[in-house]
Design an enzyme around this catalytic site. Structure first.
Site, PDB file in Angstrom:
ATOM      1  N   HIS A  75      -9.559   5.915 -20.357  1.00 21.68           N
ATOM      2  CA  HIS A  75     -10.785   5.884 -19.743  1.00 21.68           C
ATOM      3  C   HIS A  75     -10.456   6.724 -18.592  1.00 21.68           C
ATOM      4  O   HIS A  75      -9.857   6.774 -17.585  1.00 21.68           O
ATOM      5  CB  HIS A  75     -11.241   4.466 -19.150  1.00 21.68           C
ATOM      6  CG  HIS A  75     -11.640   3.660 -20.270  1.00 21.68           C
ATOM      7  ND1 HIS A  75     -11.250   2.055 -20.201  1.00 21.68           N
ATOM      8  CD2 HIS A  75     -12.019   3.637 -21.315  1.00 21.68           C
ATOM      9  CE1 HIS A  75     -11.831   1.799 -21.258  1.00 21.68           C
ATOM     10  NE2 HIS A  75     -12.298   2.792 -22.119  1.00 21.68           N
ATOM     11  N   GLU A 104     -10.251   5.962 -14.673  1.00 20.24           N
ATOM     12  CA  GLU A 104      -9.289   5.009 -14.377  1.00 20.24           C
ATOM     13  C   GLU A 104      -8.103   5.832 -14.418  1.00 20.24           C
ATOM     14  O   GLU A 104      -7.457   5.809 -15.129  1.00 20.24           O
ATOM     15  CB  GLU A 104      -9.117   3.972 -15.407  1.00 20.24           C
ATOM     16  CG  GLU A 104     -10.542   3.057 -15.608  1.00 20.24           C
ATOM     17  CD  GLU A 104     -10.681   2.160 -16.770  1.00 20.24           C
ATOM     18  OE1 GLU A 104      -9.429   1.909 -17.212  1.00 20.24           O
ATOM     19  OE2 GLU A 104     -11.608   1.624 -16.948  1.00 20.24           O
ATOM     20  N   HIS A 151      -4.835   0.963 -17.580  1.00 16.32           N
ATOM     21  CA  HIS A 151      -6.023   0.927 -17.288  1.00 16.32           C
ATOM     22  C   HIS A 151      -6.367   0.672 -15.818  1.00 16.32           C
ATOM     23  O   HIS A 151      -5.335   0.491 -14.975  1.00 16.32           O
ATOM     24  CB  HIS A 151      -6.877  -0.005 -18.143  1.00 16.32           C
ATOM     25  CG  HIS A 151      -7.304   0.518 -19.536  1.00 16.32           C
ATOM     26  ND1 HIS A 151      -8.418   1.050 -19.970  1.00 16.32           N
ATOM     27  CD2 HIS A 151      -6.287   0.712 -20.819  1.00 16.32           C
ATOM     28  CE1 HIS A 151      -8.332   1.197 -21.188  1.00 16.32           C
ATOM     29  NE2 HIS A 151      -7.099   1.017 -21.603  1.00 16.32           N
ATOM     30  N   GLU A 192      -3.916  -3.618 -16.344  1.00 16.85           N
ATOM     31  CA  GLU A 192      -5.208  -3.290 -15.574  1.00 16.85           C
ATOM     32  C   GLU A 192      -4.455  -3.342 -14.336  1.00 16.85           C
ATOM     33  O   GLU A 192      -3.892  -4.202 -13.807  1.00 16.85           O
ATOM     34  CB  GLU A 192      -6.134  -4.280 -15.538  1.00 16.85           C
ATOM     35  CG  GLU A 192      -6.861  -4.313 -17.083  1.00 16.85           C
ATOM     36  CD  GLU A 192      -7.866  -3.261 -17.153  1.00 16.85           C
ATOM     37  OE1 GLU A 192      -8.235  -2.512 -16.209  1.00 16.85           O
ATOM     38  OE2 GLU A 192      -8.319  -3.176 -18.266  1.00 16.85           O
TER      39      GLU A 192
END
Length: 376
Positions: free
Chosen positions: A83, A86, A190, A280
């Site tokens: 993404h 990110e 991410h 994440e």
């Protein structure tokens, strides 16, 4: 440590210190090319394809044999910036590259890792998205998707339901890349939360969806892998984002968090025989550059320790009676059957990530059971 290797390490040219800022495509390319030139004996830079707008999808390989696979040396990969907005993972991987190459021959831990592992690092899977971010925001930016406005982490084939979205160039490039190497372990970086998420992201009742989860046959290994990363990151372990979640010690089953169709980690595990988790790394998707040194401090040990896990379990080769390596032989652990059976590669190799314990390993070729005396 080998004295000659230490001496050579001291003589090796140093890469100009990488600053803690966000590096756009030209700057990133210049850094990667500089590393590849100055550390040519342990690195190999190549592009696996191009983005919609024609930007290279760069991968830097670090290892004692960077240009080709060696039997018995497992293949590991990190992918970031899927993404485009990110951005923390993109910068962490650039700093990881610098850390690895500058410590080879000086730091026994890193030297041993490079001796025993072939490490593939893709700082940006979505360079178009990264360049599309005009005003960075913590929660949403236009650069999340690729230039065709497709979410790349919803763009892969799905084993549990039909995913008819058009395959994007970045997705196709990664899918082809997965066929060229025998990747064993991977992580996808991410941002927007602090957690290590593990497969499955999608599922059916047989995988546990009626209980708000979707577990693989290797759930014990995946929980261990996620814990390996999260336990060394203090903010991830205690969920410093201060939002109500179901995270336990910084890890969660992907489906339990939210169901996801067409994700990359499920595709890796099911179709590419590669255990992948999703990391994440930041509450804010695109934090101020001043925060980057802290993210590197919090994640450095986790990034290194996670690579080491590519060596857990068992590995070997399968030969016929003439000592010829046998490819495409199914090698599975009893009671751990995969949707797509795990098979030997063209060298007859198999890699099975397992925790310590007793296991029965079964192998078959062309529907004929192989005698145990040809299994090594």
């Amino acid at each position: 440590m080998d004295c000659a290797r230490l001496w050579l390490g001291l003589l090796m040219p140093a890469v100009a210190a990488l600053d803690f800022s966000y590096h756009h495509q030209p700057e990133m390319e210049a850094f990667l090319k500089n590393v590849a030139q100055n550390y040519s004996s342990i690195t190999h830079l190549h592009s696996i394809g191009k983005s919609v707008q024609g930007r290279n999808l760069w991968v830097l390989v670090v290892g004692r044999s960077p240009k080709e696979h060696r039997i018995g040396i497992p293949e590991f990969k990190y992918v970031a910036n899927m993404h485009g907005d990110e951005a923390v993972g993109r910068e962490l991987l650039l700093h990881l590259i610098e850390y690895l190459v500058t410590r080879d021959g000086r730091d026994p831990e890193i030297t041993n890792l490079i001796n025993s592992t072939r490490i593939h690092i893709m700082p940006s899977m979505n360079p178009d998205g990264f360049e599309a971010v005009v005003k960075p925001d913590c929660f949403y930016n236009d650069g999340r998707d690729n230039s065709n406005l497709y979410d790349l982490n919803r763009n892969f084939p799905d084993a549990f339901e039909l995913n008819e979205v058009p395959r994007q160039p970045e997705t196709v490039a990664v899918m082809k890349w997965l066929t060229t190497e025998t990747f064993v372990l991977s992580a996808n970086l991410h941002g927007g939360a602090l957690v290590a998420s593990y497969p499955f992201d999608n599922g059916v009742p047989a995988t546990g969806t009626l209980y708000s989860r979707s577990l693989t046959p290797d759930d014990d290994v995946f929980q261990y892998l996620a814990n390996t990363y999260a336990s060394r990151n203090p903010d991830m372990k205690r969920n410093s984002c201060r939002i109500k979640t179901g995270f336990s010690n910084g890890i969660i089953n992907g489906y339990s968090w939210y169901p996801l169709k067409g994700g990359m980690q499920d595709y890796n595990y099911i179709w590419a025989q590669c255990f992948e988790i999703t990391l994440e790394l930041s509450c804010c998707k695109y934090p101020r550059k001043e925060k980057l040194p802290g993210f590197w401090k919090d994640n450095k040990d986790s990034l290194i320790e996670y690579i080491k896990q590519v060596h857990i379990g068992v590995k070997g080769q399968v030969f016929d009676q003439n000592q010829t390596p046998l490819s495409n032989v199914t090698v599975e652990v009893q009671d751990r059957k995969h949707i797509c059976p795990y098979r030997t590669n063209k060298f007859g190799e198999y890699y099975l990530l397992l925790l310590p314990g007793s296991y029965v390993i079964e192998k078959t070729a062309q529907l004929i059971s192989l005698p145990s005396n040809i299994f090594y």
